[in-house]
Design a protein around this motif. Structure first.
Motif, PDB file in Angstrom:
ATOM      1  N   LEU A  73       0.806  -1.227   0.000  1.00 26.46           N
ATOM      2  CA  LEU A  73       0.000   0.000   0.000  1.00 26.46           C
ATOM      3  C   LEU A  73       0.836   1.272   0.000  1.00 26.46           C
ATOM      4  CD1 LEU A  73      -2.517  -1.062   2.800  1.00 26.46           C
ATOM      5  CD2 LEU A  73      -2.952  -1.037   0.348  1.00 26.46           C
ATOM      6  N   GLU A  74       2.087   1.199  -0.433  1.00 29.10           N
ATOM      7  CA  GLU A  74       2.947   2.395  -0.389  1.00 29.10           C
ATOM      8  C   GLU A  74       2.307   3.582  -1.089  1.00 29.10           C
ATOM      9  OE1 GLU A  74       4.299  -0.589  -1.415  1.00 29.10           O
ATOM     10  OE2 GLU A  74       5.421  -1.047   0.405  1.00 29.10           O
ATOM     11  N   TRP A  75       1.638   3.323  -2.202  1.00 33.26           N
ATOM     12  CA  TRP A  75       0.982   4.385  -2.967  1.00 33.26           C
ATOM     13  C   TRP A  75      -0.051   5.123  -2.124  1.00 33.26           C
ATOM     14  CZ3 TRP A  75      -4.265   3.816  -3.400  1.00 33.26           C
ATOM     15  CH2 TRP A  75      -4.763   2.551  -3.097  1.00 33.26           C
ATOM     16  N   LEU A  76      -0.750   4.411  -1.255  1.00 34.99           N
ATOM     17  CA  LEU A  76      -1.749   5.035  -0.384  1.00 34.99           C
ATOM     18  C   LEU A  76      -1.077   5.710   0.807  1.00 34.99           C
ATOM     19  CD1 LEU A  76      -4.738   5.547   0.250  1.00 34.99           C
ATOM     20  CD2 LEU A  76      -4.786   3.319   1.379  1.00 34.99           C
ATOM     21  N   THR A 132       0.295   9.182   0.150  1.00 29.81           N
ATOM     22  CA  THR A 132      -0.654  10.234  -0.221  1.00 29.81           C
ATOM     23  C   THR A 132      -0.746  11.262   0.892  1.00 29.81           C
ATOM     24  OG1 THR A 132      -1.941   8.675  -1.543  1.00 29.81           O
ATOM     25  CG2 THR A 132      -3.050  10.693  -0.874  1.00 29.81           C
ATOM     26  N   GLU A 133      -0.669  12.532   0.522  1.00 26.45           N
ATOM     27  CA  GLU A 133      -0.783  13.613   1.496  1.00 26.45           C
ATOM     28  C   GLU A 133      -2.206  13.640   2.058  1.00 26.45           C
ATOM     29  OE1 GLU A 133      -1.648  18.290   1.414  1.00 26.45           O
ATOM     30  OE2 GLU A 133      -0.344  17.570  -0.175  1.00 26.45           O
ATOM     31  N   VAL A 134      -2.304  13.536   3.390  1.00 28.08           N
ATOM     32  CA  VAL A 134      -3.604  13.473   4.055  1.00 28.08           C
ATOM     33  C   VAL A 134      -3.652  14.520   5.159  1.00 28.08           C
ATOM     34  CG1 VAL A 134      -5.167  12.016   5.391  1.00 28.08           C
ATOM     35  CG2 VAL A 134      -3.735  10.998   3.623  1.00 28.08           C
ATOM     36  N   GLU A 135      -4.796  15.166   5.299  1.00 32.92           N
ATOM     37  CA  GLU A 135      -5.035  16.060   6.435  1.00 32.92           C
ATOM     38  C   GLU A 135      -5.919  15.331   7.421  1.00 32.92           C
ATOM     39  OE1 GLU A 135      -6.737  19.691   4.993  1.00 32.92           O
ATOM     40  OE2 GLU A 135      -5.009  20.127   3.731  1.00 32.92           O
ATOM     41  N   GLY A 136      -5.544  15.340   8.689  1.00 31.79           N
ATOM     42  CA  GLY A 136      -6.334  14.655   9.706  1.00 31.79           C
ATOM     43  C   GLY A 136      -6.145  13.156   9.643  1.00 31.79           C
ATOM     44  N   ASP A 137      -7.099  12.432  10.225  1.00 28.60           N
ATOM     45  CA  ASP A 137      -6.986  10.972  10.302  1.00 28.60           C
ATOM     46  C   ASP A 137      -7.932  10.254   9.345  1.00 28.60           C
ATOM     47  OD1 ASP A 137      -9.486  11.175  11.428  1.00 28.60           O
ATOM     48  OD2 ASP A 137      -8.985  10.120  13.262  1.00 28.60           O
ATOM     49  N   SER A 138      -8.516  10.970   8.415  1.00 28.72           N
ATOM     50  CA  SER A 138      -9.411  10.399   7.397  1.00 28.72           C
ATOM     51  C   SER A 138     -10.644   9.727   8.000  1.00 28.72           C
ATOM     52  CB  SER A 138      -8.681   9.381   6.517  1.00 28.72           C
ATOM     53  OG  SER A 138      -7.516   9.912   5.993  1.00 28.72           O
ATOM     54  N   LEU A 188      -9.543  15.808   2.227  1.00 25.95           N
ATOM     55  CA  LEU A 188      -8.576  15.716   3.323  1.00 25.95           C
ATOM     56  C   LEU A 188      -7.184  15.653   2.720  1.00 25.95           C
ATOM     57  CD1 LEU A 188     -10.490  13.089   5.473  1.00 25.95           C
ATOM     58  CD2 LEU A 188     -10.380  15.561   5.853  1.00 25.95           C
ATOM     59  N   GLY A 189      -6.608  16.809   2.468  1.00 20.35           N
ATOM     60  CA  GLY A 189      -5.348  16.838   1.746  1.00 20.35           C
ATOM     61  C   GLY A 189      -5.619  16.373   0.336  1.00 20.35           C
ATOM     62  N   GLN A 190      -4.921  15.325  -0.090  1.00 18.93           N
ATOM     63  CA  GLN A 190      -5.118  14.780  -1.425  1.00 18.93           C
ATOM     64  C   GLN A 190      -6.079  13.592  -1.465  1.00 18.93           C
ATOM     65  OE1 GLN A 190      -3.992  15.992  -4.508  1.00 18.93           O
ATOM     66  NE2 GLN A 190      -3.855  17.722  -3.101  1.00 18.93           N
ATOM     67  N   LEU A 191      -6.694  13.264  -0.341  1.00 22.32           N
ATOM     68  CA  LEU A 191      -7.693  12.196  -0.308  1.00 22.32           C
ATOM     69  C   LEU A 191      -9.090  12.786  -0.461  1.00 22.32           C
ATOM     70  CD1 LEU A 191      -6.859   9.713   2.596  1.00 22.32           C
ATOM     71  CD2 LEU A 191      -6.677   9.324   0.146  1.00 22.32           C
ATOM     72  N   ALA A 192      -9.919  12.106  -1.215  1.00 24.81           N
ATOM     73  CA  ALA A 192     -11.345  12.416  -1.264  1.00 24.81           C
ATOM     74  C   ALA A 192     -12.045  11.348  -0.430  1.00 24.81           C
ATOM     75  CB  ALA A 192     -11.859  12.385  -2.693  1.00 24.81           C
ATOM     76  N   MET A 193     -12.699  11.753   0.642  1.00 23.87           N
ATOM     77  CA  MET A 193     -13.436  10.814   1.496  1.00 23.87           C
ATOM     78  C   MET A 193     -14.905  10.881   1.111  1.00 23.87           C
ATOM     79  SD  MET A 193     -11.532   9.055   3.563  1.00 23.87           S
ATOM     80  CE  MET A 193     -12.870   8.356   4.505  1.00 23.87           C
ATOM     81  N   LEU A 194     -15.428   9.736   0.691  1.00 24.13           N
ATOM     82  CA  LEU A 194     -16.839   9.638   0.305  1.00 24.13           C
ATOM     83  C   LEU A 194     -17.531   8.654   1.245  1.00 24.13           C
ATOM     84  CD1 LEU A 194     -16.410   9.259  -3.556  1.00 24.13           C
ATOM     85  CD2 LEU A 194     -16.673  11.374  -2.239  1.00 24.13           C
ATOM     86  N   GLU A 212     -22.704   0.515   4.813  1.00 24.59           N
ATOM     87  CA  GLU A 212     -22.085   1.835   4.652  1.00 24.59           C
ATOM     88  C   GLU A 212     -20.703   1.686   4.026  1.00 24.59           C
ATOM     89  OE1 GLU A 212     -20.303   5.083   7.753  1.00 24.59           O
ATOM     90  OE2 GLU A 212     -22.293   4.276   8.205  1.00 24.59           O
ATOM     91  N   PHE A 213     -20.425   2.513   3.040  1.00 24.91           N
ATOM     92  CA  PHE A 213     -19.094   2.609   2.447  1.00 24.91           C
ATOM     93  C   PHE A 213     -18.450   3.891   2.937  1.00 24.91           C
ATOM     94  CE2 PHE A 213     -20.983  -0.190  -0.661  1.00 24.91           C
ATOM     95  CZ  PHE A 213     -19.945  -0.955  -1.127  1.00 24.91           C
ATOM     96  N   GLN A 214     -17.200   3.818   3.370  1.00 22.49           N
ATOM     97  CA  GLN A 214     -16.368   4.988   3.609  1.00 22.49           C
ATOM     98  C   GLN A 214     -15.129   4.775   2.750  1.00 22.49           C
ATOM     99  OE1 GLN A 214     -15.737   6.212   7.684  1.00 22.49           O
ATOM    100  NE2 GLN A 214     -17.775   5.537   8.288  1.00 22.49           N
ATOM    101  N   LEU A 215     -15.099   5.473   1.616  1.00 22.55           N
ATOM    102  CA  LEU A 215     -14.034   5.289   0.639  1.00 22.55           C
ATOM    103  C   LEU A 215     -13.072   6.463   0.681  1.00 22.55           C
ATOM    104  CD1 LEU A 215     -16.157   4.095  -2.420  1.00 22.55           C
ATOM    105  CD2 LEU A 215     -14.944   2.689  -0.754  1.00 22.55           C
ATOM    106  N   ALA A 216     -11.798   6.166   0.883  1.00 21.21           N
ATOM    107  CA  ALA A 216     -10.730   7.164   0.803  1.00 21.21           C
ATOM    108  C   ALA A 216     -10.093   6.995  -0.564  1.00 21.21           C
ATOM    109  CB  ALA A 216      -9.707   6.938   1.914  1.00 21.21           C
ATOM    110  N   ILE A 217     -10.375   7.924  -1.470  1.00 24.32           N
ATOM    111  CA  ILE A 217      -9.891   7.800  -2.839  1.00 24.32           C
ATOM    112  C   ILE A 217      -8.614   8.614  -3.006  1.00 24.32           C
ATOM    113  CG2 ILE A 217     -10.443   8.115  -5.271  1.00 24.32           C
ATOM    114  CD1 ILE A 217     -13.398   7.745  -4.467  1.00 24.32           C
ATOM    115  N   ALA A 218      -7.530   7.913  -3.338  1.00 22.01           N
ATOM    116  CA  ALA A 218      -6.220   8.544  -3.515  1.00 22.01           C
ATOM    117  C   ALA A 218      -6.061   8.990  -4.971  1.00 22.01           C
ATOM    118  CB  ALA A 218      -5.111   7.569  -3.137  1.00 22.01           C
ATOM    119  N   PRO A 219      -5.305  10.066  -5.191  1.00 18.13           N
ATOM    120  CA  PRO A 219      -5.157  10.616  -6.540  1.00 18.13           C
ATOM    121  C   PRO A 219      -4.100   9.878  -7.364  1.00 18.13           C
ATOM    122  CG  PRO A 219      -3.945  11.960  -4.998  1.00 18.13           C
ATOM    123  CD  PRO A 219      -4.639  10.892  -4.190  1.00 18.13           C
ATOM    124  N   ILE A 220      -4.374   8.608  -7.624  1.00 16.49           N
ATOM    125  CA  ILE A 220      -3.443   7.793  -8.391  1.00 16.49           C
ATOM    126  C   ILE A 220      -4.225   6.744  -9.172  1.00 16.49           C
ATOM    127  CG2 ILE A 220      -3.076   6.173  -6.484  1.00 16.49           C
ATOM    128  CD1 ILE A 220      -0.129   5.939  -7.437  1.00 16.49           C
TER     129      ILE A 220
END
Length: 177
Positions: free
Chosen positions: A26-29, A32-38, A164-170, A130-138
């Motif tokens: 999961l190095e790619w994830l 990823t620059e993240v703000e907070g704890d997602s 959250l930084g470069q993550l999109a949390m849906l 429920e889905f909580q998806l953290a989508i990384a920009p890659i």
């Protein structure tokens, strides 16, 4: 009436739907620059049970740290291991029957950690509330896919979007729970 327990899939994914490289890394994830704890700490407050596949369990156990979910009830779906170890009970039962029975028991929500094969079994049986998806920009192009192209149609309602930084949390919740 007591609240029914929900199954939550909280997971990181690439733009093209991969949750790990072919070797499970999961190095790619992690890079990823993240703000907070997602939303991770909020999730942990909502649950008392974690469910995962044997491959995911082995990867987590291989981390150079203490097992992070020892304060929770752990179930690991496996066709090769039975019984239990110091952290988890190994399950070789029908996923739908086991999870529906688990949801009927008192307790907090249930976190489906992964991996891809087990998540797809949950998709097929419509077990994810429920889905909580953290989508990384890659875009990875290959790896372990969250989706498998099965002919499954399930509807969810978008309840939260965060940058959250470069993550999109849906966050999506199942319709008609």
């Amino acid at each position: 009436m007591e609240k029914r327990r929900n199954v939550i899939l909280y997971i990181g994914t690439s733009i093209d739907g991969y949750i790990a490289k072919d070797d499970g890394t999961l190095e790619w994830l992690e890079s990823t620059e993240v703000e907070g704890d997602s939303g991770y700490n909020s999730l942990l407050k909502r649950i008392d049970t974690v469910v995962m596949g044997k491959g995911t369990y082995d990867i987590i156990r291989g981390f150079e740290m203490d097992y992070p979910y020892s304060d929770y009830t752990n179930y690991v779906f496996s066709k090769s291991v039975s019984g239990s170890d110091e952290y988890a009970s190994f399950i070789n039962e029908d996923v739908e029957t086991f999870i529906n029975n688990l949801k009927q028991q008192p307790g907090k929500d249930i976190w489906l950690i992964g991996g891809g094969n087990l998540a797809r079994e949950f998709f097929k049986e419509n077990l994810i509330d429920e889905f909580q998806l953290a989508i990384a920009p890659i875009i990875l192009g290959t790896g372990i896919s969250l989706y498998n192209g099965d002919d499954i149609t399930q509807k969810y309602r978008l309840t939260k979007v965060e940058k959250l930084g470069q993550l999109a949390m849906l966050r999506y919740e199942k319709l008609n729970k």
